[in-house]
Structures are given as C-alpha cells and as structure tokens.
Design an enzyme around this catalytic site. Structure first.
Site, PDB file in Angstrom:
ATOM      1  N   TYR A 150     -27.442  98.905 -41.757  1.00  0.00           N
ATOM      2  CA  TYR A 150     -27.103  97.519 -42.088  1.00  0.00           C
ATOM      3  C   TYR A 150     -26.138  96.962 -41.062  1.00  0.00           C
ATOM      4  O   TYR A 150     -26.252  95.812 -40.649  1.00  0.00           O
ATOM      5  CB  TYR A 150     -26.480  97.444 -43.490  1.00  0.00           C
ATOM      6  CG  TYR A 150     -26.317  96.017 -43.942  1.00  0.00           C
ATOM      7  CD1 TYR A 150     -27.346  95.364 -44.620  1.00  0.00           C
ATOM      8  CD2 TYR A 150     -25.161  95.295 -43.644  1.00  0.00           C
ATOM      9  CE1 TYR A 150     -27.221  94.042 -44.993  1.00  0.00           C
ATOM     10  CE2 TYR A 150     -25.033  93.964 -44.019  1.00  0.00           C
ATOM     11  CZ  TYR A 150     -26.066  93.340 -44.693  1.00  0.00           C
ATOM     12  OH  TYR A 150     -25.938  92.019 -45.059  1.00  0.00           O
ATOM     13  N   PHE A 203     -37.399  68.776 -28.784  1.00  0.00           N
ATOM     14  CA  PHE A 203     -38.325  69.739 -29.340  1.00  0.00           C
ATOM     15  C   PHE A 203     -38.237  69.595 -30.862  1.00  0.00           C
ATOM     16  O   PHE A 203     -37.164  69.308 -31.400  1.00  0.00           O
ATOM     17  CB  PHE A 203     -38.053  71.182 -28.896  1.00  0.00           C
ATOM     18  CG  PHE A 203     -39.101  72.102 -29.462  1.00  0.00           C
ATOM     19  CD1 PHE A 203     -40.393  72.063 -28.971  1.00  0.00           C
ATOM     20  CD2 PHE A 203     -38.835  72.919 -30.546  1.00  0.00           C
ATOM     21  CE1 PHE A 203     -41.410  72.833 -29.538  1.00  0.00           C
ATOM     22  CE2 PHE A 203     -39.837  73.697 -31.117  1.00  0.00           C
ATOM     23  CZ  PHE A 203     -41.116  73.649 -30.615  1.00  0.00           C
ATOM     24  N   THR A 204     -39.361  69.811 -31.524  1.00  0.00           N
ATOM     25  CA  THR A 204     -39.482  69.488 -32.955  1.00  0.00           C
ATOM     26  C   THR A 204     -38.356  70.090 -33.807  1.00  0.00           C
ATOM     27  O   THR A 204     -37.611  69.370 -34.472  1.00  0.00           O
ATOM     28  CB  THR A 204     -40.845  69.964 -33.476  1.00  0.00           C
ATOM     29  OG1 THR A 204     -41.005  71.351 -33.134  1.00  0.00           O
ATOM     30  CG2 THR A 204     -41.987  69.167 -32.854  1.00  0.00           C
ATOM     31  N   ASP A 206     -31.421  75.630 -24.224  1.00  0.00           N
ATOM     32  CA  ASP A 206     -32.568  76.177 -24.963  1.00  0.00           C
ATOM     33  C   ASP A 206     -33.343  77.023 -23.952  1.00  0.00           C
ATOM     34  O   ASP A 206     -34.110  76.510 -23.136  1.00  0.00           O
ATOM     35  CB  ASP A 206     -33.439  75.059 -25.542  1.00  0.00           C
ATOM     36  CG  ASP A 206     -34.628  75.620 -26.312  1.00  0.00           C
ATOM     37  OD1 ASP A 206     -34.964  76.811 -26.122  1.00  0.00           O
ATOM     38  OD2 ASP A 206     -35.228  74.879 -27.102  1.00  0.00           O
ATOM     39  N   LYS A 229     -41.141  83.980 -27.196  1.00  0.00           N
ATOM     40  CA  LYS A 229     -41.916  83.467 -26.059  1.00  0.00           C
ATOM     41  C   LYS A 229     -41.684  84.366 -24.840  1.00  0.00           C
ATOM     42  O   LYS A 229     -42.219  85.463 -24.777  1.00  0.00           O
ATOM     43  CB  LYS A 229     -41.518  82.016 -25.767  1.00  0.00           C
ATOM     44  CG  LYS A 229     -42.096  80.992 -26.753  1.00  0.00           C
ATOM     45  CD  LYS A 229     -41.298  80.872 -27.999  1.00  0.00           C
ATOM     46  CE  LYS A 229     -41.665  79.646 -28.815  1.00  0.00           C
ATOM     47  NZ  LYS A 229     -40.987  79.656 -30.121  1.00  0.00           N
ATOM     48  N   ARG A 263     -49.944  67.957 -29.752  1.00  0.00           N
ATOM     49  CA  ARG A 263     -48.571  67.635 -29.351  1.00  0.00           C
ATOM     50  C   ARG A 263     -48.547  66.159 -29.002  1.00  0.00           C
ATOM     51  O   ARG A 263     -48.528  65.756 -27.854  1.00  0.00           O
ATOM     52  CB  ARG A 263     -48.101  68.484 -28.170  1.00  0.00           C
ATOM     53  CG  ARG A 263     -47.967  69.963 -28.462  1.00  0.00           C
ATOM     54  CD  ARG A 263     -46.638  70.411 -29.053  1.00  0.00           C
ATOM     55  NE  ARG A 263     -46.478  70.279 -30.482  1.00  0.00           N
ATOM     56  CZ  ARG A 263     -45.639  71.048 -31.202  1.00  0.00           C
ATOM     57  NH1 ARG A 263     -44.943  72.009 -30.634  1.00  0.00           N
ATOM     58  NH2 ARG A 263     -45.494  70.849 -32.497  1.00  0.00           N
ATOM     59  N   PHE A 305     -46.442  68.109 -38.658  1.00  0.00           N
ATOM     60  CA  PHE A 305     -47.609  68.650 -37.960  1.00  0.00           C
ATOM     61  C   PHE A 305     -48.046  70.003 -38.505  1.00  0.00           C
ATOM     62  O   PHE A 305     -49.214  70.354 -38.429  1.00  0.00           O
ATOM     63  CB  PHE A 305     -47.325  68.767 -36.450  1.00  0.00           C
ATOM     64  CG  PHE A 305     -46.106  69.576 -36.125  1.00  0.00           C
ATOM     65  CD1 PHE A 305     -44.851  68.985 -36.128  1.00  0.00           C
ATOM     66  CD2 PHE A 305     -46.200  70.932 -35.831  1.00  0.00           C
ATOM     67  CE1 PHE A 305     -43.714  69.732 -35.847  1.00  0.00           C
ATOM     68  CE2 PHE A 305     -45.072  71.689 -35.541  1.00  0.00           C
ATOM     69  CZ  PHE A 305     -43.824  71.083 -35.561  1.00  0.00           C
TER      70      PHE A 305
HETATM   71  N1  F0G Z   1     -37.244  75.694 -28.586  1.00  0.00           N
HETATM   72  C1  F0G Z   1     -38.415  75.634 -27.954  1.00  0.00           C
HETATM   73  C2  F0G Z   1     -38.483  75.050 -26.581  1.00  0.00           C
HETATM   74  C3  F0G Z   1     -39.575  76.107 -28.579  1.00  0.00           C
HETATM   75  O1  F0G Z   1     -40.736  76.037 -27.933  1.00  0.00           O
HETATM   76  C4  F0G Z   1     -39.482  76.649 -29.883  1.00  0.00           C
HETATM   77  C5  F0G Z   1     -40.662  77.110 -30.586  1.00  0.00           C
HETATM   78  C6  F0G Z   1     -38.226  76.697 -30.509  1.00  0.00           C
HETATM   79  C7  F0G Z   1     -37.127  76.221 -29.817  1.00  0.00           C
HETATM   80  C8  F0G Z   1     -38.056  77.236 -31.902  1.00  0.00           C
HETATM   81  O2  F0G Z   1     -38.179  78.598 -31.906  1.00  0.00           O
HETATM   82  O3  F0G Z   1     -40.235  79.016 -33.276  1.00  0.00           O
HETATM   83  O4  F0G Z   1     -38.619  80.848 -32.750  1.00  0.00           O
HETATM   84  O5  F0G Z   1     -38.008  79.089 -34.363  1.00  0.00           O
HETATM   85  N2  F0G Z   1     -41.823  76.812 -30.220  1.00  0.00           N
HETATM   86  C9  F0G Z   1     -43.065  77.269 -30.797  1.00  0.00           C
HETATM   87  C10 F0G Z   1     -44.192  76.641 -30.063  1.00  0.00           C
HETATM   88  C11 F0G Z   1     -43.156  77.150 -32.266  1.00  0.00           C
HETATM   89  O6  F0G Z   1     -45.343  76.847 -30.493  1.00  0.00           O
HETATM   90  O7  F0G Z   1     -43.982  75.977 -29.054  1.00  0.00           O
HETATM   91  P1  F0G Z   1     -38.804  79.427 -33.136  1.00  0.00           P
END
Ligand code: F0G
Length: 466
Positions: free
Chosen positions: A80, A132-133, A223, A266, A390, A457
C-alpha cells in the site's frame, strides 16, 4: 569515368522490434457494421471493441508493451505504501524529465483535477495553446476560464507552418494585461498539441513564453502527454537540434516549465497511468493533501505497483530515437498516402495521427449536422476502421452562454496506437478513406438525439438525417 555525384537514395525506416505475440482480430460484414453503428447512436465511442477491425479511436492506453515492460509487471511490489516500483518510477521521471516532485495518478485527468484544484481560484484565467477536452473541463470545474493563445496558423488545416503548436505571445500578453497577472495562476503549455492535429511547439517559442511568464511572475504547467513526439519534430525541424537526442530535447523542454501533468497512456507506452510533477514544494504539499482524497496514497495514486514498474521502463523506451522515428514514420506513411490520394488532411502531418478535414471532405454537410461525426461513422461502416470525431461535438458548449462552440477545425482523427499495427494495416485504412471519399456526395449528416452534460462526445447519440 565521369565524376558524378551519386544521388542519395531514400532509406526506409522500420520498426526497431519484432513481434512475439499476436492478438487475433474479428472480421465483420458491412451489414453487421451498419447495425452496430446504428445501435451505437453513430458514435464510435459506443461501439464494442470486438466489432472493430482496425482501432484508430485513440493512441491512449492502446500501445503494445515491450517484453521488458511485461517482465517488469512481474516485479510489481503491491505494498500500500512505499512500493519499490514507485521509487523506480520517481527516479526515472526525475532523471528523464527533470521535475523535482512526482505524484502518481490513475491517468492524465487525475493529475489535471489535482493541479486545477491546487492552483486555480474561482475567477482565474488559464491561457493555453489550444484547449484539450478534459484539461479545460477541470480548469472550469475549479472556477477558472480557459483562453486560447495558440497562433492563428493552428486553426488553419492547410497552413504548413512547422510549429503550429506555438503560442502567440501577443495574445498571451493581452490576456495577462486584460485580467491582471494575479488572475493568471499558470499558462498551460501542451507539447504536440492534440486538438490542432498533433502539432509541435518549438524550443524558441517555449523560451519566449518562459521569458514573458517570468516578467509577470506566472508559472508554466506542461501537459507532457506527447512530449517525446514533440521533441522528435524539434530535432527534425528546429535549427541547432539535429544532432541532439530526443531524450536531451525532452529534458530541455521540461526545463522551461514549473510542473507537468502526464497521461502516461500515450508517449510513455503503458495501458494505464499518469502523474503530476512539480518543482514547487508548496504545490507538492497541497497536491499530496488532495491526492489521498481523490486518487490514493501519494506513493501509488491510483496505480498498481506493476503498472508503475511498466511505466518506469516505458518512459526510457519512449525517448529512444529509433523508437520515435519509426512511430512518426508510420504516421507519416499513412498521411502521405492520403495526400497522394487527394484526401484533405491537416498538414503538416502530426505526431500521433492523421486528421481528416471533414469540412473539406463533406462540404455539403453544415457543421451543425456534424460532418466529422458523420465521416467517422461512414469509415467504420466501410471497413470496420474506428476513428474519432474532433470537431463541434468534442468542442461542446460555452460554459457561460450555453452556446455550441463552432471550432474552425472539424476533424476526424485516425490515431495510431504505438507498436501495434503494420504497414499493411495502414494500406487498408488509406484504401477505406479513399473509398469513402469517392462516394462522399451521397453521405448525409446527423442529428443529435442525446447530449450528456459533460464531455458530450464520449456518450452522445445521433440519428441519420433523412
Ligand atoms: N492531455 C492530452 C493532450 C490528452 O490527449 C489527454 C487524453 C489527456 C490530457 C487526458 O489524459 O485520458 O489519461 O485522462 N487524450 C486521449 C485521447 C483521451 O484520445 O486523445 P487521460
């Protein structure tokens, strides 16, 4: 003999690995796919994976791990507290990225939540090189407002500028002057800007952003989800970097920033995980307080020991020059094929995928009838290739006015998982895009019949327009 200089022959890249295990894929008929996408409300996120042939939905968590990473999984110390895998991972992050403090999170958005809660006060402004979303939503949920300060070129799919991830320093300074530096807790800088098409920021621009932020006493949060891909483009395109390794460039990029959020799913070649990093002792202390509330103890933060081990190994593999040149080489291979076929895509070709320009692909469908969502569904029907919208659906609504954002970029992303598909798969994908392109006049748009409140989305549903 004539004294002629031999023309230099083009030399191909190839994968710096061979295949040890394969995963069998399901083949489907067109009728099955028509049924599946209808049931999924014409949203590729709602398809079952077993109904997909080539899955280009995302490069997130979809990489193939190496034999060394799998061996590392067996070394998981599932304590843990104070797992030895945490210390290995922390050490690699400190060495390869240079940040002082490291807190694991379950994935990128876990880190975004924590950094937003720690650094943003209600009424604050967060400038960034395109939204970013999930990042923007966490900024908003913490009471902040995002302001786009990316250069105008980034919003133009045909502009060939080599660093379309750059910040417009004039826009940044205007935002700081308009709201006051005390309202700007940090500037959010993404490397390899996802929503712009995987476009890099240059070191020159990053240094200038640093200088401007220093002038006003503002921090930079990075990021760094796709930092290695950005570094490779710097090596290829920026004067003075051709002879530096990707690893060196990655470390230099990080050195101009004060902290980072990372989705390790990624670049870092793992199926799950992420972290928050900071050079600031106070931010670290506050984040450690919150991490136990939202993620887990500060030495695992939502990750299993084995996953932290795989991540530690993945980071080292991710900055290897041969790895990254094959990874980007494969994306370029697909992109060049589509360009040769006359298909409109975002250029220059980005790091993690090919982005089809749906506005040009389907000019007869207005943006409010979701051309990119429509195109993603049609590609799936044609060949079982899964892609992602997108455009207007991803952009969502303005949090104050409730109006739909109408983004300049209305794109379909063909995201290439790392070390997963072959060149033959890329050929099949290109042929499918071409087949849909040739029949594009017959395609009709969609109507949204279900709209979720957040990040719509992911789970929105659509019907075909008659
Ligand atoms: N920042 C970027 C630039 C991303 O592309 C993503 C995720 C995140 C933050 C969030 O990270 O998914 O680990 O919580 N992108 C994915 C995509 C979902 O399909 O581009 P996460």
């Amino acid at each position: 003999m004539m004294n002629m200089t031999q023309p230099i022959k083009h030399r191909s890249w190839a994968e710096p690995y061979k295949i040890k295990m394969v995963e069998l894929l399901q083949m489907t008929t067109r009728e099955q796919r028509e049924r599946a996408i209808k049931e999924a409300g014409y949203n590729t996120f709602l398809l079952k994976s077993e109904d997909v042939y080539i899955d280009l939905l995302t490069d997130s968590g979809t990489s193939a791990m190496s034999d060394r990473q799998w061996a590392g999984m067996m070394l998981g110390d599932e304590a843990y507290a104070g797992s030895k895998n945490f210390y290995h991972m922390e050490n690699v992050i400190q060495n390869y990225y240079g940040y002082k403090h490291v807190i694991p999170t379950h994935q990128g958005r876990g880190a975004e939540n924590i950094i937003s809660k720690v650094m943003i006060k209600p009424g604050d402004i967060i400038p960034g090189n395109m939204y970013f979303t999930t990042t923007r939503l966490h900024q908003e949920l913490a009471g902040g407002t995002f302001k786009d300060i990316i250069i105008d070129e980034a919003h133009d799919p045909d502009n060939l500028f080599p660093f379309k991830g750059n910040c417009d320093l004039g826009k940044l300074e205007d935002v700081i002057k308009k709201y006051g530096a005390d309202k700007v807790p940090y500037v959010c800088i993404a490397t390899s800007v996802n929503m712009a098409g995987g476009q890099p920021i240059s070191i020159e621009n990053l240094k200038a952003v640093r200088a401007l932020c220093d002038k006003y006493g503002i921090k930079i949060i990075h990021d760094m989800t796709r930092v290695a891909e950005n570094a490779f483009f710097i090596k290829q395109r920026e004067a003075g970097y051709a002879n530096k390794s990707v690893a060196e460039i990655v470390k230099e990029i990080c050195s101009y920033t004060d902290g980072a959020t990372m989705s390790a799913k990624k670049d870092a070649l793992v199926n799950i995980g992420g972290f928050l990093a900071t050079n600031d002792d106070h931010v670290y202390e506050e984040a450690s307080n919150l991490i136990v509330v939202y993620e887990g103890l500060h030495t695992y933060g939502g990750m299993a020991g084995r996953d932290m081990e795989a991540l530690a190994i993945g980071i080292v593999e991710s900055v290897d020059d041969n790895h990254i040149s094959a990874r980007i080489g494969q994306v370029e291979y697909l992109g060049q094929k589509l360009i040769d076929m006359g298909v409109p895509i975002v250029q220059p070709i980005g790091g993690h995928g090919i982005f089809l320009n749906a506005k040009k692909f389907l000019p007869h469908i207005p943006q409010t009838s979701y051309p990119a969502q429509t195109l993603a569904a049609e590609l799936y029907i044609d060949s079982g290739v899964r892609t992602m919208e997108r455009g207007i659906v991803s952009a969502g609504r303005n949090k104050e006015t409730g109006e739909n954002y109408l983004p300049e970029l209305e794109l379909v992303r063909l995201t290439i998982p790392r070390r997963v598909y072959t060149q033959a798969h890329m050929d099949v994908v290109a042929e499918s895009v071409e087949a849909v392109y040739l029949e594009r006049d017959k395609i009709k748009g969609l109507e949204m019949i279900f709209e979720p409140k957040y990040l719509r989305f992911f789970m929105a549903k659509f019907e075909k327009l008659k």
